[in-house]
Design a protein around this motif. Structure first.
Motif, mmCIF file in Angstrom:
data_model
loop_
_atom_site.group_PDB
_atom_site.id
_atom_site.type_symbol
_atom_site.label_atom_id
_atom_site.label_comp_id
_atom_site.label_asym_id
_atom_site.label_seq_id
_atom_site.Cartn_x
_atom_site.Cartn_y
_atom_site.Cartn_z
ATOM 1 N N SER A 31 73.322 -46.578 -10.516
ATOM 2 C CA SER A 31 72.499 -45.900 -11.328
ATOM 3 C C SER A 31 72.687 -45.915 -12.977
ATOM 4 O O SER A 31 73.607 -46.349 -13.115
ATOM 5 C CB SER A 31 72.187 -44.244 -11.121
ATOM 6 O OG SER A 31 73.496 -43.760 -11.320
ATOM 7 N N GLU A 37 71.310 -56.540 -4.767
ATOM 8 C CA GLU A 37 71.603 -55.245 -4.189
ATOM 9 C C GLU A 37 72.852 -54.528 -4.648
ATOM 10 O O GLU A 37 72.591 -53.189 -4.789
ATOM 11 C CB GLU A 37 71.958 -55.504 -2.651
ATOM 12 C CG GLU A 37 70.683 -56.004 -1.905
ATOM 13 C CD GLU A 37 70.984 -56.431 -0.465
ATOM 14 O OE1 GLU A 37 72.210 -56.541 -0.108
ATOM 15 O OE2 GLU A 37 70.053 -56.698 0.374
ATOM 16 N N SER A 57 79.672 -59.539 -7.051
ATOM 17 C CA SER A 57 79.843 -58.837 -5.737
ATOM 18 C C SER A 57 81.134 -59.126 -5.360
ATOM 19 O O SER A 57 81.630 -58.211 -4.593
ATOM 20 C CB SER A 57 78.580 -59.085 -4.825
ATOM 21 O OG SER A 57 78.524 -60.521 -4.579
ATOM 22 N N GLU A 60 71.400 -52.743 -7.770
ATOM 23 C CA GLU A 60 70.365 -51.392 -7.700
ATOM 24 C C GLU A 60 71.090 -50.362 -7.015
ATOM 25 O O GLU A 60 70.471 -49.396 -7.049
ATOM 26 C CB GLU A 60 69.351 -52.296 -6.500
ATOM 27 C CG GLU A 60 68.223 -53.152 -7.268
ATOM 28 C CD GLU A 60 67.369 -52.936 -8.608
ATOM 29 O OE1 GLU A 60 67.262 -51.526 -8.790
ATOM 30 O OE2 GLU A 60 67.246 -53.704 -9.289
ATOM 31 N N SER A 61 72.300 -50.610 -6.394
ATOM 32 C CA SER A 61 72.954 -49.665 -6.043
ATOM 33 C C SER A 61 73.737 -48.630 -6.971
ATOM 34 O O SER A 61 74.389 -47.594 -6.600
ATOM 35 C CB SER A 61 74.038 -49.953 -4.814
ATOM 36 O OG SER A 61 75.107 -50.595 -5.455
#
Length: 198
Positions: free
Chosen positions: A198, A192, A124, A195-196
Motif C-alpha cells: 500500500s 503483483e 520480486s 500491487e500487494s
C-alpha cells in the motif's frame, strides 16, 4: 543496507528505489552501514538470510530484528535503470544504454539471454520469501513517500528528511503498447508484488 540495532530494524536496499537518498538521510543514526561493495550494500533477502541473519543470531544472540524495503512500480523501476546507464561515465561499457531506446531496453530485458545492459535483476527475486519462512516485514512503495517517512520517524524516534541523490539524466521513455503489454504479461509477478504493497 542499514542496521538500527536498538530499534531492531534492518533496511534492505533494493536498487533503484531511492536507497542512496534514504541511506544518506539515515546513515548517521544507523549502527551498521554497509555501503560497499554493491553486492553487500544491495544484499537481497536471500543473502541477508544466509549471511547477516545467522551472524546476528549466533554472535549477538538476537532473533527479533525486523526487515524493511522499498519497491517501485515495475516500469518506473526499469526506466530508472535505463536512465542510470545513460550517464556519461557509462559510455563504452557493455552495460551502457547509450544508443538504445527505452523500448529496445525493455525488449532486451524480456529476453531469456539478457544482454549486459538489460541484466538488472528483479525486485520480486530480491525480496522473495525464503524457505525457512523469512520474509520482509515492512514493504513500502517508492511512490508513497509519506507512508515510508511516517514509519521511519515513528520507528526511529526522530524526524527524517530525505533529499534527492544519485539523480539520473532525463531520457525519452516511450514504450510501445505492444512492448508494455508483453512486459506486463511476462513479468506479472513484479506487478503483483507492487500491487500487494500500500
Amino acid at each position: 543496507m542499514l542496521v538500527f540495532w536498538n530499534k531492531k530494524l534492518v533496511f534492505l536496499s533494493v536498487p533503484k528505489t531511492g536507497t542512496t537518498a534514504i541511506e544518506a538521510a539515515l546513515a548517521p543514526f544507523a549502527d551498521i552501514v554497509v555501503s560497499n561493495p554493491p553486492e553487500l550494500k544491495h544484499a537481497p533477502l536471500y543473502r541477508y538470510n544466509r549471511f547477516f541473519r545467522p551472524m546476528f543470531e549466533r554472535a549477538c544472540n538476537t532473533t527479533d530484528l525486523e526487515t524493511m524495503a522499498v519497491v517501485r512500480e515495475p516500469i518506473s523501476w526499469l526506466s530508472s535503470w535505463y536512465r542510470y546507464r545513460q550517464r556519461d561515465f557509462m559510455k563504452g561499457r557493455p552495460n551502457s544504454t547509450h544508443g538504445i531506446s527505452f523500448d529496445a531496453f525493455v525488449q532486451d530485458y524480456m529476453r531469456g539471454d539478457q544482454p549486459p545492459h538489460a541484466n538488472v535483476g528483479r525486485q520480486s527475486k530480491f525480496l522473495e520469501p525464503r524457505p525457512n519462512g523469512l520474509r520482509v516485514d515492512h514493504l513500502f512503495r517508492y511512490e508513497n513517500q509519506p507512508r515510508l517517512l511516517a514509519f521511519l520517524e515513528d520507528r526511529l524516534g526522530h524526524p527524517v528528511q530525505i533529499e534527492r541523490h544519485n539523480i539520473s539524466p532525463r531520457a525519452d521513455l516511450d514504450l510501445s503498447p505492444e512492448t508494455e503489454a508483453r512486459f506486463r504479461r511476462k513479468f506479472q509477478s513484479e506487478f503483483e508484488l507492487y500491487e500487494s504493497v500500500s
